[in-house]
Design a protein around this motif. Structure first.
Motif, PDB file in Angstrom:
ATOM      1  N   LEU A   8      11.105  -3.717  -8.574  1.00  0.00           N
ATOM      2  CA  LEU A   8       9.816  -3.363  -9.158  1.00  0.00           C
ATOM      3  C   LEU A   8       8.713  -3.415  -8.105  1.00  0.00           C
ATOM      4  O   LEU A   8       7.818  -2.560  -8.083  1.00  0.00           O
ATOM      5  CB  LEU A   8       9.476  -4.295 -10.320  1.00  0.00           C
ATOM      6  N   GLN A  44      12.790   0.626 -16.007  1.00  0.00           N
ATOM      7  CA  GLN A  44      12.285  -0.414 -15.109  1.00  0.00           C
ATOM      8  C   GLN A  44      10.881  -0.054 -14.622  1.00  0.00           C
ATOM      9  O   GLN A  44      10.702   0.856 -13.814  1.00  0.00           O
ATOM     10  CB  GLN A  44      13.224  -0.571 -13.904  1.00  0.00           C
ATOM     11  N   GLU A  45       9.885  -0.738 -15.158  1.00  0.00           N
ATOM     12  CA  GLU A  45       8.501  -0.506 -14.766  1.00  0.00           C
ATOM     13  C   GLU A  45       7.733  -1.826 -14.902  1.00  0.00           C
ATOM     14  O   GLU A  45       8.249  -2.791 -15.472  1.00  0.00           O
ATOM     15  CB  GLU A  45       7.890   0.634 -15.578  1.00  0.00           C
ATOM     16  N   TYR A  73       6.492  -0.205  -7.322  1.00  0.00           N
ATOM     17  CA  TYR A  73       5.124  -0.256  -7.861  1.00  0.00           C
ATOM     18  C   TYR A  73       4.309  -1.305  -7.096  1.00  0.00           C
ATOM     19  O   TYR A  73       3.838  -2.284  -7.666  1.00  0.00           O
ATOM     20  CB  TYR A  73       5.148  -0.609  -9.350  1.00  0.00           C
TER      21      TYR A  73
END
Length: 232
Positions: A133, A101-102, A137
């Motif tokens: 996410l 998961q990015e 991020y």
């Protein structure tokens, strides 16, 4: 030139075959009617579908993120029954693939949101995929959701509003404010309901902030206001 990733044919076959085995034609019409779905249902209850996902992942493990993404998108794009798309979303969230998961997955999730274009798909992807996410991020994902808040597509906008349902004390109030204020004049039910839902959920963590926000925004629709203040 990079070689395109190939979806897992064994997993796809097992997924479709498994859903066919679990199908209940007696339940399918009611499920389709409730969801107002153009796509037919197999009539597979959620617990049985999730058990199938666990079996698929155990029996047909995917070795890299590209094959996983290709498999998810193949299942999604070629779906003939709504449960196939539910299963595709389930695969994106399985813990075996949590390490993948990015932010590079945002285009995939965006496709599920825009082409799914209904709350049963979008709400799960928004809160359980895009939201995490965002928290992991922020610098990369926040600008994307900031743009989605004013996008012409209603489901991108709903995603920008509700993606932080699980954020609690990690909620980015600047993004939440922007997403709501950008859509205050929208009369679409799913936008007004989403605004109320996002505020109601955040009120569990910061009730004073939500009360002040509601008081400062008289343009909130009655539906949004009612939902936001339900537990205040």
């Amino acid at each position: 030139m990079d070689t395109p990733a190939i979806a897992s044919a064994p997993l796809l076959a097992a997924a479709r075959g498994g859903l066919a085995e679990l199908a209940d034609p007696r339940k399918a019409p009611d499920m389709r009617r409730y969801m107002k779905s153009e796509m037919p249902f197999r009539g597979v209850p959620s617990p049985e579908r999730r058990a199938l996902v666990r079996r698929l992942v155990a029996e047909h493990p995917l070795s890299d993120v590209d094959a996983w993404r290709a498999t998810v998108l193949s299942l999604w794009r070629a779906a003939e029954y709504r449960e196939e798309r539910y299963l595709a979303i389930d695969l994106t969230g399985h813990r075996r693939y949590a390490g993948w998961q990015e932010p590079g997955l945002l285009p995939m999730y965006e496709e599920l949101i825009v082409t799914g274009a209904w709350w049963d798909y979008v709400d799960d992807v928004a809160s359980r995929r895009v939201g995490p996410l965002l928290r992991a991020y922020r610098d990369t994902v926040t600008p994307v959701l900031w743009r989605w808040a004013t996008d012409a597509d209603l489901w991108r906008r709903r995603t920008s509003i509700i993606c932080q349902l699980g954020s609690k004390e990690d909620t980015d109030t600047k993004l939440l404010t922007h997403s709501i204020e950008a859509n205050l004049g929208d009369r679409e039910f799913f936008i007004r309901k989403g605004i109320g839902w996002a505020l109601r959920q955040f009120a569990r963590t910061e009730p004073a902030w939500v009360r002040a926000f509601v008081d400062a925004h008289p343009a909130l629709s009655p539906l949004s206001r009612r939902e936001a203040t339900k537990h205040l």
